[in-house]
Design a protein around this motif. Structure first.
Motif, short mmCIF file in Angstrom:
data_model
loop_
_atom_site.label_atom_id
_atom_site.label_comp_id
_atom_site.label_asym_id
_atom_site.label_seq_id
_atom_site.Cartn_x
_atom_site.Cartn_y
_atom_site.Cartn_z
N ALA A 1 0.84 -1.21 0.00
CA ALA A 1 0.00 0.00 0.00
C ALA A 1 0.87 1.26 0.00
O ALA A 1 0.55 2.23 -0.68
CB ALA A 1 -0.94 -0.01 1.20
N ALA B 1 2.07 1.75 -3.48
CA ALA B 1 0.99 2.25 -4.34
C ALA B 1 0.74 3.73 -4.10
O ALA B 1 0.53 4.50 -5.04
CB ALA B 1 -0.28 1.44 -4.12
N THR C 1 -5.76 4.20 -3.87
CA THR C 1 -5.21 2.87 -3.63
C THR C 1 -6.29 2.04 -2.96
O THR C 1 -6.91 2.48 -2.00
CB THR C 1 -3.97 2.96 -2.72
OG1 THR C 1 -2.94 3.68 -3.41
CG2 THR C 1 -3.46 1.58 -2.33
N ASP D 1 -3.77 0.27 -7.72
CA ASP D 1 -3.74 1.72 -7.95
C ASP D 1 -4.07 1.94 -9.42
O ASP D 1 -4.26 0.98 -10.16
CB ASP D 1 -2.40 2.34 -7.53
CG ASP D 1 -1.25 1.96 -8.44
OD1 ASP D 1 -1.24 2.39 -9.61
OD2 ASP D 1 -0.35 1.22 -7.98
#
Length: 135
Positions: free
Chosen positions: A58, A61, A69, A86
């Motif tokens: 995450a 992204a 995201t 993403d």
């Protein structure tokens, strides 16, 4: 640098939870809620590994992709799958294999170490990086 395998994982996986992240501050909520969601489905070591991997993917992204995201926790059989998407379809994930320690870029290496399988794929609007774990 090397690339992750291009593959769609576990086509029959059922979504357990979903988080939409807009800022790095959203990562704290993701980590806390993900730990709670996984704790009921897997042991402590797996919970820790999934949480670290989801946080790394995450973060990548948010840093390198296009918002929003979306992080999904899914299950298929005895596998738990983290899928992070993403909207930067052109940014192929690359693993920094010869970057010095402290220079960043180790999230995908860590993901490959902690997960049973890792890969990525694109749809018409998003790029996804996924990692699977035995539950």
């Amino acid at each position: 640098m090397s690339s992750l395998p291009d593959s769609v994982p576990y086509p029959r996986a059922a979504e357990i939870c979903r988080w939409t992240l807009a800022t790095f501050g959203d990562l704290r909520v993701l980590r806390a809620e993900l730990r709670d969601a996984v704790a009921g489905a897997a042991g402590g070591d797996v919970t820790d590994r999934i949480t670290v991997v989801a946080n790394e993917l995450a973060t990548n992204a948010l840093r390198h992709g296009l918002p929003p995201t979306v992080v999904r926790l899914m299950r298929e059989g005895d596998r738990l799958i983290i899928d992070v998407a993403d909207h930067d379809r052109d940014g192929e994930p690359r693993i920094a294999v010869d970057r010095p320690l402290g220079a960043g870029g180790l999230g995908l290496q860590l993901t490959r170490t902690y997960a049973a399988d890792v890969g990525w794929y694109s749809t018409e609007v998003t790029k996804h990086i996924w990692a699977s774990f035995p539950s």
